[in-house]
Structure formats: structure tokens, C-alpha cells
Design an enzyme around this catalytic site. Structure first.
Site, PDB file in Angstrom:
ATOM      1  N   LYS A  97      83.185   2.062 -70.328  1.00  0.00           N
ATOM      2  CA  LYS A  97      83.717   0.694 -70.283  1.00  0.00           C
ATOM      3  C   LYS A  97      82.575  -0.313 -70.286  1.00  0.00           C
ATOM      4  O   LYS A  97      81.798  -0.388 -69.332  1.00  0.00           O
ATOM      5  CB  LYS A  97      84.570   0.452 -69.036  1.00  0.00           C
ATOM      6  CG  LYS A  97      85.342  -0.863 -69.175  1.00  0.00           C
ATOM      7  CD  LYS A  97      85.782  -1.462 -67.864  1.00  0.00           C
ATOM      8  CE  LYS A  97      84.789  -2.416 -67.254  1.00  0.00           C
ATOM      9  NZ  LYS A  97      84.587  -3.675 -67.994  1.00  0.00           N
ATOM     10  N   THR A 123      75.741  -4.433 -56.391  1.00  0.00           N
ATOM     11  CA  THR A 123      75.832  -3.576 -55.204  1.00  0.00           C
ATOM     12  C   THR A 123      77.245  -3.630 -54.626  1.00  0.00           C
ATOM     13  O   THR A 123      77.783  -2.622 -54.164  1.00  0.00           O
ATOM     14  CB  THR A 123      74.774  -4.009 -54.167  1.00  0.00           C
ATOM     15  OG1 THR A 123      73.483  -3.753 -54.747  1.00  0.00           O
ATOM     16  CG2 THR A 123      74.889  -3.250 -52.868  1.00  0.00           C
ATOM     17  N   GLU A 147      73.361   2.526 -60.156  1.00  0.00           N
ATOM     18  CA  GLU A 147      72.151   1.738 -60.406  1.00  0.00           C
ATOM     19  C   GLU A 147      72.541   0.303 -60.123  1.00  0.00           C
ATOM     20  O   GLU A 147      73.274  -0.312 -60.894  1.00  0.00           O
ATOM     21  CB  GLU A 147      71.694   1.962 -61.849  1.00  0.00           C
ATOM     22  CG  GLU A 147      70.242   1.619 -62.061  1.00  0.00           C
ATOM     23  CD  GLU A 147      70.063   0.187 -62.486  1.00  0.00           C
ATOM     24  OE1 GLU A 147      69.890  -0.665 -61.577  1.00  0.00           O
ATOM     25  OE2 GLU A 147      70.109  -0.083 -63.683  1.00  0.00           O
ATOM     26  N   CYS A 171      68.194  -6.342 -63.380  1.00  0.00           N
ATOM     27  CA  CYS A 171      68.351  -5.791 -62.032  1.00  0.00           C
ATOM     28  C   CYS A 171      67.000  -5.591 -61.347  1.00  0.00           C
ATOM     29  O   CYS A 171      66.884  -5.740 -60.147  1.00  0.00           O
ATOM     30  CB  CYS A 171      69.126  -4.481 -62.081  1.00  0.00           C
ATOM     31  SG  CYS A 171      68.456  -3.305 -63.250  1.00  0.00           S
ATOM     32  N   GLU A 174      70.169 -11.440 -54.490  1.00  0.00           N
ATOM     33  CA  GLU A 174      69.929 -11.287 -55.924  1.00  0.00           C
ATOM     34  C   GLU A 174      70.577 -12.476 -56.627  1.00  0.00           C
ATOM     35  O   GLU A 174      71.796 -12.638 -56.604  1.00  0.00           O
ATOM     36  CB  GLU A 174      70.551  -9.981 -56.419  1.00  0.00           C
ATOM     37  CG  GLU A 174      70.300  -9.731 -57.886  1.00  0.00           C
ATOM     38  CD  GLU A 174      70.863  -8.400 -58.378  1.00  0.00           C
ATOM     39  OE1 GLU A 174      72.024  -8.096 -58.083  1.00  0.00           O
ATOM     40  OE2 GLU A 174      70.127  -7.683 -59.075  1.00  0.00           O
TER      41      GLU A 174
HETATM   42  P1  NDP Z   1      79.811  -6.221 -61.720  1.00  0.00           P
HETATM   43  O1  NDP Z   1      79.153  -5.254 -60.841  1.00  0.00           O
HETATM   44  O2  NDP Z   1      81.057  -6.838 -61.294  1.00  0.00           O
HETATM   45  O3  NDP Z   1      80.087  -5.562 -63.155  1.00  0.00           O
HETATM   46  C1  NDP Z   1      79.490  -4.399 -63.679  1.00  0.00           C
HETATM   47  C2  NDP Z   1      80.524  -3.595 -64.442  1.00  0.00           C
HETATM   48  O4  NDP Z   1      81.519  -3.087 -63.550  1.00  0.00           O
HETATM   49  C3  NDP Z   1      81.308  -4.394 -65.475  1.00  0.00           C
HETATM   50  O5  NDP Z   1      81.641  -3.568 -66.564  1.00  0.00           O
HETATM   51  C4  NDP Z   1      82.536  -4.783 -64.700  1.00  0.00           C
HETATM   52  O6  NDP Z   1      83.607  -5.115 -65.517  1.00  0.00           O
HETATM   53  C5  NDP Z   1      82.812  -3.514 -63.936  1.00  0.00           C
HETATM   54  N1  NDP Z   1      83.615  -3.692 -62.731  1.00  0.00           N
HETATM   55  C6  NDP Z   1      83.798  -4.809 -61.982  1.00  0.00           C
HETATM   56  N2  NDP Z   1      84.595  -4.538 -60.921  1.00  0.00           N
HETATM   57  C7  NDP Z   1      84.918  -3.233 -61.005  1.00  0.00           C
HETATM   58  C8  NDP Z   1      85.718  -2.360 -60.214  1.00  0.00           C
HETATM   59  N3  NDP Z   1      86.322  -2.791 -59.116  1.00  0.00           N
HETATM   60  N4  NDP Z   1      85.834  -1.062 -60.586  1.00  0.00           N
HETATM   61  C9  NDP Z   1      85.214  -0.610 -61.690  1.00  0.00           C
HETATM   62  N5  NDP Z   1      84.456  -1.401 -62.483  1.00  0.00           N
HETATM   63  C10 NDP Z   1      84.303  -2.684 -62.149  1.00  0.00           C
HETATM   64  O7  NDP Z   1      78.808  -7.337 -62.081  1.00  0.00           O
HETATM   65  P2  NDP Z   1      79.188  -8.780 -62.647  1.00  0.00           P
HETATM   66  O8  NDP Z   1      79.185  -8.679 -64.098  1.00  0.00           O
HETATM   67  O9  NDP Z   1      80.433  -9.335 -62.061  1.00  0.00           O
HETATM   68  O10 NDP Z   1      78.014  -9.633 -62.098  1.00  0.00           O
HETATM   69  C11 NDP Z   1      78.029 -10.100 -60.743  1.00  0.00           C
HETATM   70  C12 NDP Z   1      76.667  -9.992 -60.142  1.00  0.00           C
HETATM   71  O11 NDP Z   1      76.266  -8.643 -60.144  1.00  0.00           O
HETATM   72  C13 NDP Z   1      75.576 -10.677 -60.938  1.00  0.00           C
HETATM   73  O12 NDP Z   1      75.470 -11.999 -60.613  1.00  0.00           O
HETATM   74  C14 NDP Z   1      74.382  -9.909 -60.526  1.00  0.00           C
HETATM   75  O13 NDP Z   1      73.886 -10.401 -59.331  1.00  0.00           O
HETATM   76  C15 NDP Z   1      74.896  -8.513 -60.322  1.00  0.00           C
HETATM   77  N6  NDP Z   1      74.651  -7.620 -61.461  1.00  0.00           N
HETATM   78  C16 NDP Z   1      73.721  -6.671 -61.312  1.00  0.00           C
HETATM   79  C17 NDP Z   1      73.433  -5.829 -62.357  1.00  0.00           C
HETATM   80  C18 NDP Z   1      72.401  -4.786 -62.222  1.00  0.00           C
HETATM   81  O14 NDP Z   1      72.073  -4.140 -63.207  1.00  0.00           O
HETATM   82  N7  NDP Z   1      71.867  -4.570 -61.056  1.00  0.00           N
HETATM   83  C19 NDP Z   1      74.097  -5.938 -63.635  1.00  0.00           C
HETATM   84  C20 NDP Z   1      75.122  -6.951 -63.673  1.00  0.00           C
HETATM   85  C21 NDP Z   1      75.349  -7.760 -62.614  1.00  0.00           C
HETATM   86  P3  NDP Z   1      83.769  -6.635 -66.015  1.00  0.00           P
HETATM   87  O15 NDP Z   1      82.507  -7.060 -66.626  1.00  0.00           O
HETATM   88  O16 NDP Z   1      84.818  -6.511 -67.031  1.00  0.00           O
HETATM   89  O17 NDP Z   1      84.125  -7.414 -64.813  1.00  0.00           O
END
Ligand code: NDP
Length: 794
Positions: free
Chosen positions: A194, A248, A268, A302, A399
Site C-alpha cells: 500500500k 512512530t 522503520e 526520516c 520530528e
Molecule cells: P503515516 O505514518 O501516517 O503514514 C505512513 C503510511 O502508513 C502511509 O501509507 C499511510 O497511509 C499508512 N497508514 C496510516 N495510518 C495507518 C494505519 N492505522 N494502519 C495502517 N497503515 C496506516 O505518516 P503520515 O504520512 O501521516 O505523516 C505523518 C508524520 O509522520 C509526518 O509528519 C512525519 O513526521 C512522519 N513520517 C515519518 C516517516 C518516516 O519515514 N520516518 C515517513 C512519513 C511520515 P496514508 O498515506 O494513506 O495515510
């Protein structure tokens, strides 16, 4: 002449846009509407056929309507993956290698359109998608084509897991897809992936490359949608493993939802990584490093170096240089080849960045934004510095995931280390110094999964990447990354475990020995009375009273963890010393073998021969881990650039060990020995039914030169002590051997600090067998890998 010179001085950049016709033609060919890629075909979602909007963050322009996969669609994708799994797993490695190689070639042949699509969808500069993201994607498929070819020799007997669910974020959409898909496919798994809602386009383009490369139908399935789609995948009972990259917060939720399901999990997650500049650093080099650390990819990385720690003597000079460099920065159209920074992925993320910066300012931080112009339309944010921070300030702790650098100075390397490690995260760290001795010493001391010395944000398919603490667990890249997608042919015995009842005392039996035989807890190298003052009688197998044992409570666990934390010097003891102490423990157990044999017979009712065999196997196991102590070594990698990359095994820290009832001596030693062999400290909860073996064993430890606090033993009710351990935020890992219900509870309770758990899901382990009762799996669970990057040459 002077006119020409003046022209050079005043000349500004003209626009240099990359052509986007091919990418737009691809969108148009699909009518700017996309379904789901299931079983090698485009399918419309079942039911309401809802879509979401995909927009270009640089302009706000609508790019496409993308299908939202509901639970029935996720179910169909998982079913397709499950149906394809046996044949894909059975294929020869060479056949899988050819498919991965074809994908690598197709990525290269489509590199321009992929780079443009990624920039359109995510807002990142074409310079980065073209020169970093897409080449790394191709490299990943090449590298893993190689692993598919070699796995039969390099990991003989290991098996794929089956259907893997992968959920990826929006910051490196295609690169994260490659990091996830390539190792899973190389190992013979099938996948349902996904993408993030903000950035699905390159994954959809990649789906077509799969068909072209001859990926069999069902081996790769791509389901688009929002959090609910990800959740349906996470919850699906057929999925054998979840690989997640993202925040996280969501990582925690996934840990809790998969608790007790037996699913493997790699996370991760986020970071707040230090970028440490020592006074002897090449400051101009460090400024360029910082540009790559926090302003690469708009800071949406990240492992971004988002906390600058600079030695006080050079702090003012460095800040001046950073500001001068940023004055010439260019923000704008991501498709412009001369742009340094593009657009933030979505206005929602831009607002989040702005809110966090505002909060940092209201808490006393001084905010400086680079005085740069950028397009009014679109989601842009300027490079930002925040100074005058205390360590409690939001900008220092949270973050932000944007182009925002938090700045602090330090006076000594020890202070830098302390400030760097004072974070709940532990993904990466960067160290800038011309003195390799100081840099390596600091690299050793920082708590992070990846350390870059005089370079930053370097990645390669062969080099493990991943974090510690609340940055998650598991590694991606190289052989270590593959291990996340493989399992041994037989890990458990067919039978399941139950906790044995405490043992019935015959009526009238008492501990009426004239000598007080109450076994105390063993904490910090001393015998301690239980905090609650409670003890209980322990029965022999035939109901006589064998002695009294302490009943530990939360406070005893807290004391034991504190003692274990205090014994940190064990982590620094040489492997040679740890080996010698393990041999000494074995020698002392050997001297008391008869006594332990008699105790086993008395408590468990096994025959004398069986008890003798268990004591002998325990001694041999101690020898095994004494042998392993200085042989579980890391690796040296040679990525394509001029760098030497070291993977070093480090102890995990403090590990809780909840022991099985079966084979109460061998089980206990099989769990404690690998933990301490690698420099961890441990809090052990021995078998509730047979605790006296453990309390006898600490007398052996006492005479074997083991420093106090390295092994702590708390007796009592296993399940409730296990729960207390799982909830304790100073514990780094927890190994649990008990029931299926207990395993679920442990995994669910571990989310506070995201400690690494290793549970048996109620299965029984064959402790006799060196294949399943000892070895690399135990050592891997007792350690974490730190990847250290060292560039060479000028
Ligand atoms: P999320 O952790 O919400 O998203 C990462 C992935 O998980 C996306 O594909 C998201 O889908 C999916 N997802 C969200 N909620 C669920 C759930 N309950 N069960 C399964 N999958 C889920 O990150 P965000 O995109 O919302 O970003 C928010 C914050 O997260 C950022 O501001 C940043 O601080 C951090 N972040 C950190 C990353 C890293 O690599 N460490 C990467 C991205 C974000 P969808 O996008 O469709 O919501």
C-alpha cells in the site's frame, strides 16, 4: 570587460524545466483514473468505487483520481498473493533473479518518466529524483537479483514467509517501494503493497513494469487508499509479515494491532537525528553536509540531521556560513533542474511544519527563515533555523519532517554525546570531524542505527539501514534485510506450552527445615528480600516442601531493571573477557553438577539420567555462547561510491527474559547465556513452577566473576512479572516463553518505548537441539546492528 564581469556578478538563473510530456501522456492514457493492481491486472474496487484526489503539491493541480481499496479489495489482493505464493517460492533462485534483473533494467529504461512522475506527485526536485531516487531504485533491484541467485547457497534451507503486507510513506515513494519489494521477492515471498495516499503514482507505474518484466500474476499486488486500507492489510489473517515505514505513532498502532497474531513485523519509524560538528571539522564541508542532511528532500526524511550540535568555539562561524549558503538557495518548481528545494508534499504537511515552528518560537526558540522568494501558489516552506533552544523545546524533541534545523552548541565531546543520545529516537547520526579517532569514538557512543562520518544521508542496497529505540526495529538492505523475509524450516516443536501450576504440596507438608531455606531475589549481584516481604513454599514433584522462594512484585522488577541499567560497563567489557566469564560459569556449574541433577530430580520428577543430561546440556550451552562471544561479527560493505561501510553488532541493552517451565535449567541458561555473551544485561523471571533451579544458579554466578547487575533474577508469578517488564520503558528487549495469551499481552504492552519483543506465541522450543535451541537467531535477537559510513579520498 568590466561589463561582462558585471553581467556574471548579476546574472540570475533562467528556468530550466524538465519536460513532463511523457509522464502526462501516461496519465492521459489511463484517463487520469487508476484502479487497483491485483493478480497482474487493473481492477476496479469492489463496492462504492470511491476515489481520492492526487494533486501536484507545487501547483495544487489535480493529477489523477485514484481508487480507494476497501477490505474486500484487500482481501482479493491477499488471496491473489496467497494463490501465487507456492509457485513463486518453488521457483529456482535463478528464475527469480531474472525477474528482478528485468525490473532493474526496466526502471533504468523508464528512469526519466519515473523521475518526472515522482517530482510531479511529491514535489521533490527533479535533480534528486533523477540523480538519487531512481538510480537507487535500480541499484536495489540489481542487488537483490543477485541475492535471489545466491540465496540457495548463502541461506540454504531458509524458507520464504508467504504473503507479506507492506505499507510505505510519501517521502521516498518509489525508493521505499524498492526497499520493500526487492528483498521480499528475492526471498520468494509474494506481496501486497500500500503506497501513501499523497504519492501513489510511481507505484502504479511500477505495477505496469511488473507485468512487462514477467512478474507472475499475484506475486506483486498494489492497493491504493488511505489509513483504512493500510489497516485492513495489517489486520488480514493470511498476511505473514508486515513491513512498515512511517510515523512512530502509526508504527505503535500496528505493533498493538498485530500483537499475538504471530505476524513478523519490521518498523522503520521517525527520527530526530543529531548532526554533530566538532571544532576540528572542515566547516565548509560540514555546511554542504547540512544542506544534504536537512534541506535535501525538503527535510522530509526520516533520518534527516534535524538537530545540529556544534562545538561552541566554532558555533558562530558555522551559523554565519550556513546563513550565507542559504541566501543563495533556490526554492521553486520541482521540475526546474536548477532548483535546490521543491514543494512540501501537501498543504496539510506544510501547516504541520508551520505549527511546530510556531510552537518552538512560543517556547523561547529564535526562528530564522532564509530570506528567499518562492511561488505564491503551491505548498512551499523556506529553509529555517531555530536557535536559543532548551532540550525541552518542541523543535529539539519532535520530528518536524520539514526543512527546519534546530541548533544547539556544546562544550565537550562528552556533552555532545549526552545531548545527542537524549532523544526517544535512534535512527541516525552524523559526525563531522577531521580527526578520525574522535569521530569513531563518538560513532561508537551515539545511540543510532546508522552513523555517517563526514558524509550524510548515504544509502545503498548492500548496507543495512534501520533504527533503534522509538525509531523502530528491523533492517533493510543486504543480507540482514533479507533475514526479515526468511524463516527456518522448523522453529518450534509441534506441541504448545502451558504454564505449569505452582505445584501441590501434600497436606501437612511444610518448609520446616531447621535451616532457613528461603531463596531471595538476586538483584545487582546481591541477594535481596522481596519488596512485598512475601514468600511461598515450593513443592517437589511428589508434594514435599522443597523450600521457600520470594514472591516478586513491580518494585522488585523496577529495582532489577535499575541494577541492570547500572551495570552498563558490561557492554564495554571485551568479548574475550565475556567469553572467559561464561567458561568460568560453565566450570562452576560443572563442579556442582551433582547438586543440580539432584535438584532437577527432586523438583521435576525426571529420572536421574534425564537430569544428568539436562545439566550436561546446560554446561555445553554455556560453552557455546562463550565460543560465540567473540565470533558473532559484523561485516564490511563496499557501496558504489568511495566509502567503506561497517556493520557492527552492538548489544541491545537491558533484556528481560521470561523462562519456560519445561527444562527449567537448560531453558534458563539457553536464554541468559546469549544475552550476556553479547554484552547485554538481563532481568530473568525463571519458571514459576521450578524457581529453585534459578536461585541455585545465582550462587554459581556469584562465584564466577560476573559483575553485579549483569544478571538479575526475580522470582514470582511469571505472567504478571512479564507484563510489568513489557511495560517498563527502560527495558530494550523482552524475550518471552509462555502461553499464546501471554505472548499477545507482551507484544501489546511493549508499545510504550517500542522495545523489541521475541515471543513464542505459545509454541514449545526444542531446547536440546543446537539448531533451534541456540545459535544465530538468539544472538541476532540479543544485538542490534550499527552501520557506520566512512568516506575515503579527497
Ligand atoms: P503515516 O505514518 O501516517 O503514514 C505512513 C503510511 O502508513 C502511509 O501509507 C499511510 O497511509 C499508512 N497508514 C496510516 N495510518 C495507518 C494505519 N492505522 N494502519 C495502517 N497503515 C496506516 O505518516 P503520515 O504520512 O501521516 O505523516 C505523518 C508524520 O509522520 C509526518 O509528519 C512525519 O513526521 C512522519 N513520517 C515519518 C516517516 C518516516 O519515514 N520516518 C515517513 C512519513 C511520515 P496514508 O498515506 O494513506 O495515510
Amino acid at each position: 570587460m568590466s561589463d561582462v564581469a558585471a553581467i556574471f556578478e548579476t546574472m540570475s538563473y533562467g528556468p530550466a524545466p524538465e519536460a513532463d510530456a511523457a509522464a502526462r501522456a501516461w496519465l492521459a492514457a489511463h484517463g487520469a483514473r487508476f484502479g487497483l493492481y491485483i493478480n497482474g491486472q487493473w481492477v476496479a474496487p469492489v463496492g462504492a468505487a470511491a476515489t481520492f484526489d492526487c494533486r501536484n503539491p507545487a501547483t495544487g493541480e489535480h493529477l489523477a483520481a485514484i481508487a480507494i481499496a476497501g477490505p474486500a479489495d484487500v482481501d482479493a489482493a491477499v488471496a491473489a498473493a496467497a494463490a501465487a505464493a507456492p509457485a513463486w517460492a518453488k521457483r529456482r533462485g535463478h528464475e527469480r533473479a531474472r525477474v528482478l534483473y528485468a525490473l532493474a533494467r526496466l526502471v533504468q529504461k523508464s528512469s526519466r518518466v519515473l523521475a518526472v512522475l515522482e517530482s510531479l506527485d511529491n514535489g521533490k526536485p527533479i535533480r534528486e529524483t533523477r540523480d538519487i531516487d531512481v538510480p537507487l531504485v535500480a541499484r536495489h533491484f540489481y542487488h537483490h537479483a543477485g541475492w535471489a541467485q545466491l540465496l540457495a547457497q548463502e541461506a540454504p534451507q531458509m524458507l520464504p514467509l508467504g504473503v507479506v503486507g507492506q505499507v510505505i510513506p510519501w517521502n521516498f515513494p518509489l525508493l521505499m517501494l524498492a526497499w520493500k519489494l526487492a528483498p521480499a521477492l528475492a526471498c520468494g515471498n509474494t506481496v501486497v503493497l500500500k503506497p501513501a495516499e499523497f504519492t501513489s503514482l510511481t507505484a502504479l507505474y511500477f505495477a505496469e513494469l511488473c507485468s512487462e518484466a514477467g512478474v507472475p500474476p499475484g506475486v506483486v499486488n498494489i492497493v491504493t487508499g488511505a489509513a483504512e486500507t493500510g489497516q485492513a492489510l495489517v489486520d488480514h489473517p493470511v498476511v505473514a509479515k508486515i513491513a512498515f515505514t512511517g510515523s512512530t505513532e502509526v508504527g505503535r498502532m500496528i505493533r498493538s494491532r498485530t500483537a499475538g497474531s504471530g505476524k513478523r513485523l519490521s518498523l522503520e519509524l521517525g527520527g530526530k537525528s543529531p548532526f554533530i560538528v566538532l571544532e576540528d571539522a572542515d566547516l565548509d564541508g560540514a555546511v554542504e553536509g547540512l544542506i544534504d542532511a536537512i534541506w535535501f528532500n525538503q527535510g522530509e526524511v526520516c533520518c534527516a540531521g534535524s538537530r545540529l550540535l556544534v562545538e561552541e568555539s566554532v558555533a558562530a562561524r558555522l551559523l554565519e556560513k550556513i546563513k550565507a549558503r542559504l541566501a543563495n538557495f533556490r526554492i521553486g518548481n520541482p521540475l526546474d533542474k536548477c532548483i535546490d528545494m521543491g514543494a512540501i508534499v501537501d498543504p496539510i504537511q506544510r501547516e504541520r511544519i508551520d505549527r511546530l515552528v510556531g510552537q518552538a518560537e512560543s517556547e523561547g526558540g529564535q526562528v530564522w527563515r532564509a530570506p528567499l522568494g518562492f511561488p505564491a501558489a503551491g505548498s512551499y516552506y523556506p529553509p529555517t533555523l531555530i536557535t536559543h533552544l532548551g532540550s525541552a523545546n518542541t523543535a529539539w524533541r519532535e520530528e518536524i519532517f520539514g526543512p527546519v534545523l534546530a541548533v544547539m552548541s556544546f562544550r565537550s565531546v562528552a556533552e555532545a554525546q549526552q545531548l545527542a543520545n537524549n532523544s526517544r529516537y535512534g535512527l541516525s547520526a552524523t559526525i563531522w570531524s577531521e580527526n578520525i579517532n574522535r569521530a569513531l569514538e563518538l560513532a561508537n557512543a551515539v545511540k543510532a542505527g546508522v552513523v555517517w562520518i563526514n558524509c550524510t544521508n548515504q544509502f545503498d542496497a548492500a548496507c543495512p539501514f534501520g533504527g533503534i529505540k522509538e525509531s523502530g526495529y528491523g533492517r533493510e538492505g543486504g543480507l540482514l534485510g533479507l533475514q526479515e523475509y526468511l524463516k527456518p524450516p522448523r522453529e518450534w516443536l509441534a506441541e504448545t506450552t502451558v504454564r505449569l501450576p505452582a505445584g501441590e504440596l501434600r497436606s501437612g507438608a511444610s518448609g520446616g527445615d531447621p535451616i532457613d531455606r528461603t531463596a531471595k531475589q538476586y538483584i545487582g549481584g546481591r541477594q535481596m528480600r522481596p519488596d512485598g516481604g512475601e514468600t511461598r513454599l515450593v513443592a517437589t514433584h511428589d508434594g514435599r516442601a522443597a523450600g521457600r522462594v520470594s514472591v516478586g512484585n513491580r518494585k522488585d522488577i523496577r529495582d532489577a531493571v535499575e541494577a541492570a541499567c547500572g551495570a552498563e560497563s558490561w557492554a564495554k567489557a571485551t568479548a574475550h573477557l565475556r567469553a572467559q566469564i561464561l567458561y568460568f560459569i560453565a566450570e562452576n556449574l560443572s563442579i556442582r553438577a551433582r547438586e543440580f541433577k539432584a535438584r532437577l530430580v527432586d523438583l521435576t520428577g525426571v529420572t536421574a539420567a534425564a537430569a544428568r543430561r539436562e545439566v550436561a546440556a546446560s554446561i555445553e550451552r554455556l560453552f557455546s555462547y562463550a565460543a560465540w562471544a567473540d565470533k558473532f561479527e559484523g561485516a564490511v560493505h563496499r557501496p558504489p561510491a568511495r566509502q567503506l561501510v561497517l556493520s557492527v553488532h552492538e548489544p541491545l541493552g537491558v533484556i528481560g527474559v521470561v523462562c519456560p517451565d519445561a527444562l527449567p535449567l537448560l531453558g534458563l541458561i539457553s536464554l541468559i547465556a546469549p544475552v550476556i555473551a553479547l554484552g547485554n544485561r538481563c532481568v530473568a523471571v525463571p519458571s514459576e513452577r521450578y524457581p529453585l533451579l534459578a536461585t541455585d544458579f545465582y550462587q554459581v554466578l556469584d562465584t564466577s566473576d560476573l559483575p553485579g547487575g549483569v544478571v538479575n533474577i526475580v522470582t514470582g508469578a511469571s505472567e504478571s512479572l512479564a507484563k510489568t517488564l513489557a511495560e517498563h520503558d527502560q527495558l530494550d528487549g523482552l524475550w518471552y516463553h509462555g502461553t499464546a495469551a501471554g505472548s499477545r499481552l507482551i507484544e501489546a504492552a511493549s508499545i510504550g518505548n517500542l522495545k523489541r519483543t521475541w515471543v513464542n506465541d505459545g509454541h514449545a522450543r526444542d531446547w536440546w537441539s543446537p539448531q533451534s535451541g541456540e545459535g544465530r537467531a538468539f544472538l541476532a535477537a540479543a544485538s542490534q546492528v550499527k552501520t557506520i559510513w566512512l568516506p575515503y579520498g579527497d
